[in-house]
Design an enzyme around this catalytic site. Structure first.
Site, PDB file in Angstrom:
ATOM      1  N   GLU A  43     -21.767  -9.725  12.950  1.00  0.00           N
ATOM      2  CA  GLU A  43     -22.919  -7.649  12.259  1.00  0.00           C
ATOM      3  C   GLU A  43     -21.936  -6.986  13.427  1.00  0.00           C
ATOM      4  O   GLU A  43     -21.058  -7.293  13.925  1.00  0.00           O
ATOM      5  CB  GLU A  43     -24.303  -8.216  13.026  1.00  0.00           C
ATOM      6  CG  GLU A  43     -24.637  -8.522  14.326  1.00  0.00           C
ATOM      7  CD  GLU A  43     -26.312  -8.629  14.384  1.00  0.00           C
ATOM      8  OE1 GLU A  43     -26.556  -9.486  13.990  1.00  0.00           O
ATOM      9  OE2 GLU A  43     -26.394  -7.426  14.864  1.00  0.00           O
ATOM     10  N   CYS A  53     -20.018   0.522  17.180  1.00  0.00           N
ATOM     11  CA  CYS A  53     -20.025  -1.222  17.657  1.00  0.00           C
ATOM     12  C   CYS A  53     -19.432  -2.818  17.013  1.00  0.00           C
ATOM     13  O   CYS A  53     -20.138  -3.280  15.612  1.00  0.00           O
ATOM     14  CB  CYS A  53     -21.659  -1.480  18.504  1.00  0.00           C
ATOM     15  SG  CYS A  53     -22.229  -2.484  18.924  1.00  0.00           S
ATOM     16  N   CYS A  64     -21.240 -16.081  21.324  1.00  0.00           N
ATOM     17  CA  CYS A  64     -21.157 -15.727  22.459  1.00  0.00           C
ATOM     18  C   CYS A  64     -21.188 -16.880  23.089  1.00  0.00           C
ATOM     19  O   CYS A  64     -22.521 -18.100  23.256  1.00  0.00           O
ATOM     20  CB  CYS A  64     -21.070 -15.042  22.728  1.00  0.00           C
ATOM     21  SG  CYS A  64     -21.514 -13.740  24.067  1.00  0.00           S
ATOM     22  N   CYS A  76     -26.497 -15.014  28.524  1.00  0.00           N
ATOM     23  CA  CYS A  76     -27.693 -13.986  29.377  1.00  0.00           C
ATOM     24  C   CYS A  76     -29.058 -14.138  28.962  1.00  0.00           C
ATOM     25  O   CYS A  76     -28.844 -14.388  27.984  1.00  0.00           O
ATOM     26  CB  CYS A  76     -27.039 -12.294  29.164  1.00  0.00           C
ATOM     27  SG  CYS A  76     -25.118 -12.657  29.429  1.00  0.00           S
ATOM     28  N   CYS A 116     -30.351 -11.681  25.518  1.00  0.00           N
ATOM     29  CA  CYS A 116     -29.421 -11.675  24.634  1.00  0.00           C
ATOM     30  C   CYS A 116     -29.637 -13.314  23.478  1.00  0.00           C
ATOM     31  O   CYS A 116     -29.273 -13.633  23.585  1.00  0.00           O
ATOM     32  CB  CYS A 116     -28.155 -11.977  25.281  1.00  0.00           C
ATOM     33  SG  CYS A 116     -27.257 -11.043  23.616  1.00  0.00           S
ATOM     34  N   GLY A 140     -20.893 -11.568  21.615  1.00  0.00           N
ATOM     35  CA  GLY A 140     -19.260 -11.496  21.699  1.00  0.00           C
ATOM     36  C   GLY A 140     -19.333 -11.080  23.131  1.00  0.00           C
ATOM     37  O   GLY A 140     -18.979 -10.178  23.390  1.00  0.00           O
ATOM     38  N   GLU A 141     -18.170 -11.999  23.833  1.00  0.00           N
ATOM     39  CA  GLU A 141     -17.306 -11.313  25.049  1.00  0.00           C
ATOM     40  C   GLU A 141     -16.278 -11.102  24.546  1.00  0.00           C
ATOM     41  O   GLU A 141     -15.495 -11.720  24.647  1.00  0.00           O
ATOM     42  CB  GLU A 141     -17.921 -12.096  26.107  1.00  0.00           C
ATOM     43  CG  GLU A 141     -17.348 -12.127  27.574  1.00  0.00           C
ATOM     44  CD  GLU A 141     -17.267 -10.781  27.964  1.00  0.00           C
ATOM     45  OE1 GLU A 141     -18.123  -9.812  28.276  1.00  0.00           O
ATOM     46  OE2 GLU A 141     -16.773 -10.089  28.371  1.00  0.00           O
ATOM     47  N   SER A 201     -17.676  -3.191  26.266  1.00  0.00           N
ATOM     48  CA  SER A 201     -18.351  -3.781  27.628  1.00  0.00           C
ATOM     49  C   SER A 201     -17.917  -5.254  27.834  1.00  0.00           C
ATOM     50  O   SER A 201     -17.760  -6.068  26.856  1.00  0.00           O
ATOM     51  CB  SER A 201     -19.932  -4.001  26.614  1.00  0.00           C
ATOM     52  OG  SER A 201     -21.022  -4.293  27.335  1.00  0.00           O
ATOM     53  N   SER A 252     -21.810  -4.733  32.736  1.00  0.00           N
ATOM     54  CA  SER A 252     -23.110  -5.344  32.215  1.00  0.00           C
ATOM     55  C   SER A 252     -23.323  -6.057  33.283  1.00  0.00           C
ATOM     56  O   SER A 252     -23.471  -6.706  34.123  1.00  0.00           O
ATOM     57  CB  SER A 252     -23.412  -6.371  31.071  1.00  0.00           C
ATOM     58  OG  SER A 252     -22.767  -6.382  29.791  1.00  0.00           O
ATOM     59  N   LEU A 253     -24.078  -5.192  34.282  1.00  0.00           N
ATOM     60  CA  LEU A 253     -24.813  -5.159  35.521  1.00  0.00           C
ATOM     61  C   LEU A 253     -26.591  -5.818  35.384  1.00  0.00           C
ATOM     62  O   LEU A 253     -26.001  -7.089  35.963  1.00  0.00           O
ATOM     63  CB  LEU A 253     -24.867  -3.767  36.330  1.00  0.00           C
ATOM     64  CG  LEU A 253     -25.166  -3.538  37.997  1.00  0.00           C
ATOM     65  CD1 LEU A 253     -23.846  -4.527  38.758  1.00  0.00           C
ATOM     66  CD2 LEU A 253     -25.526  -2.598  38.373  1.00  0.00           C
ATOM     67  N   HIS A 254     -27.573  -5.177  35.365  1.00  0.00           N
ATOM     68  CA  HIS A 254     -28.540  -5.905  35.267  1.00  0.00           C
ATOM     69  C   HIS A 254     -29.116  -6.096  36.321  1.00  0.00           C
ATOM     70  O   HIS A 254     -30.499  -6.443  36.014  1.00  0.00           O
ATOM     71  CB  HIS A 254     -28.266  -7.234  34.018  1.00  0.00           C
ATOM     72  CG  HIS A 254     -28.246  -6.569  32.134  1.00  0.00           C
ATOM     73  ND1 HIS A 254     -27.677  -5.469  32.040  1.00  0.00           N
ATOM     74  CD2 HIS A 254     -26.933  -7.175  31.992  1.00  0.00           C
ATOM     75  CE1 HIS A 254     -27.771  -5.879  30.808  1.00  0.00           C
ATOM     76  NE2 HIS A 254     -26.633  -6.456  30.605  1.00  0.00           N
ATOM     77  N   ASN A 294     -34.125  -4.569  24.748  1.00  0.00           N
ATOM     78  CA  ASN A 294     -34.326  -5.152  23.326  1.00  0.00           C
ATOM     79  C   ASN A 294     -35.466  -6.482  22.964  1.00  0.00           C
ATOM     80  O   ASN A 294     -35.200  -7.561  23.460  1.00  0.00           O
ATOM     81  CB  ASN A 294     -33.803  -4.703  22.875  1.00  0.00           C
ATOM     82  CG  ASN A 294     -33.606  -3.933  21.824  1.00  0.00           C
ATOM     83  OD1 ASN A 294     -34.517  -2.760  21.540  1.00  0.00           O
ATOM     84  ND2 ASN A 294     -32.344  -3.764  22.157  1.00  0.00           N
ATOM     85  N   CYS A 351     -28.526  -6.888  20.172  1.00  0.00           N
ATOM     86  CA  CYS A 351     -27.131  -7.364  19.484  1.00  0.00           C
ATOM     87  C   CYS A 351     -27.433  -9.007  19.013  1.00  0.00           C
ATOM     88  O   CYS A 351     -28.809  -9.609  19.886  1.00  0.00           O
ATOM     89  CB  CYS A 351     -26.683  -7.984  21.232  1.00  0.00           C
ATOM     90  SG  CYS A 351     -25.488  -6.072  22.252  1.00  0.00           S
TER      91      CYS A 351
END
Ligand code: SAH
Length: 350
Positions: free
Chosen positions: A96, A109, A116, A120, A123, A163-164, A195, A218-220, A294, A337
């Site tokens: 997507e 995007c 992935c 996480c 996600c 994905g990463e 990212s 991506s800290l989070h 989200n 995502c």
């Protein structure tokens, strides 16, 4: 006898394409023409390349392919004009991509992998694991298709879909080179953001490429413990190592890091979290993007309400941190995502 796989021609850089042409006994200016057809005129098929001799088009067709990417679904947000696309690839995989319209231009995007493997916790893209890496041409093609379908120029690209990117390093770097190539769409590297969840060795490698792209981390979580709760990759690369790698990226490229922080109610949005974020970022020349999480159907994470999110932001601002709350686009169309792909896969399998 099994048919030889055709080469993915849209992943070749211009110099590589020149070598291919030489190998075929063709003049190298043919490579310029083909590259322009694929990466500027956004041709989907060799038959469109009308300034090539028919015999060459046939030879190309026999040995190479421009991998097709069909639009399987398109959802248009009624509230902000965001478009979400689900594309199917030649092997039936789905990815997507999202088109977002801002005052300063159109931003796309894209996904960098099918699925992935980073795991996480909040996600949707990672729920089914990693299927495969995308090639450079499959990353580019998401942008080309959207530009053709929308008939609008894309000026910004963010690699923040499924994905990463740093887990698909070679293809990702090739993609950045080709996207910013003057012989291609020529999108300025300053308008490209990637990212990562923090694959430390590859952040150092990326710094050495000396690109001008923005790196978003991506800290989070602002402590190792907090971060580990949400990001399994933190078990492999500790927070202080990741931050050191980001500092190195900034020193090597002069590009400020964007830190992303998904606000999860009751998990990382408390007083102590704001305090750790302040001590981590206060002295750094960076940007912090807060993203109210989200909700994903398979998880129980909730976002804080607007007021608490604003309070959180204000605390950080008081300490001079450059912080924004991400404006939410496309929330009525599975904007998060991997949600559209996942929903489609689930409904097709049930
Ligand atoms: N693998 C990369 C890029 C993909 S995700 C990375 O981890 O950075 C892009 C951003 O969206 C990441 O910061 C990711 O953590 C965040 N994200 C994923 N799912 C989300 C959700 N449900 N709510 C809020 N942010 C989410």
């Amino acid at each position: 006898m099994q048919e030889q796989a055709k080469k993915d021609i849209a992943s070749f850089g211009l110099q590589e394409l020149k070598k291919e042409m030489e190998g075929m006994g063709e003049k190298t200016f043919r490579a310029d023409q083909i590259y322009q057809w694929i990466h500027q005129k956004l041709a989907d098929d060799f038959s469109e390349m009308t300034n090539l001799p028919a015999a060459l088009r046939e030879k190309l067709d026999a040995g190479y392919e421009i991998r097709k990417m069909e639009m399987a679904r398109r959802q248009v947000s009624r509230t902000d004009g965001t478009n979400k696309f689900l594309f199917s690839l030649t092997d039936g995989s789905m990815v997507e991509s999202v088109l977002m319209r801002y005052k300063h231009g159109n931003s796309v995007c894209i996904s960098s992998q099918v699925g992935c493997r980073m795991g996480c916790r909040f996600c949707a893209s990672t729920l089914g694991g990693l299927e495969r890496n995308l090639t450079a041409s499959e990353m580019l093609r998401q942008i080309y298709r959207i530009q053709k379908i929308s008939k609008e120029r894309v000026s910004n690209v963010v690699v923040m879909g499924s994905g990463e990117p740093l887990d698909n390093y070679e293809n990702f770097v090739r993609f950045v080179r080709m996207l910013s190539d003057k012989d291609g769409l020529n999108i300025s590297q300053r308008n490209i953001t990637a990212s990562t969840c923090g694959i430390v060795p590859n952040i150092y490698r990326l710094a050495e490429e000396k690109f001008q792209i923005t790196l978003a981390l991506s800290l989070h979580g602002a402590s190792q413990e907090k971060r580990r709760e949400l990001l399994p990759v933190a078990n492999k690369y500790a927070l202080d190592e990741v931050i050191r790698a980001c500092d190195d990226y900034f020193t090597a490229t002069g590009r400020r890091i964007t830190f992303e922080y998904s606000l999860v109610h009751g998990v990382n949005d408390m007083e102590e979290d704001a305090a750790s974020l302040i001590s981590l970022l206060e002295k750094r020349n960076c940007h912090l993007n807060l993203i109210p999480v989200n909700p994903v159907r398979e998880t129980n994470y909730r976002r804080p309400d607007k007021k608490s999110a604003n309070n959180f932001k204000n605390k950080l601002e008081k300490h001079g941190i450059n912080v924004t709350i991400r404006r939410e686009l496309g929330s009525d169309i599975d904007g998060a995502c991997g949600q559209l792909r996942r929903r489609t896969m689930i409904s097709e399998n049930s």
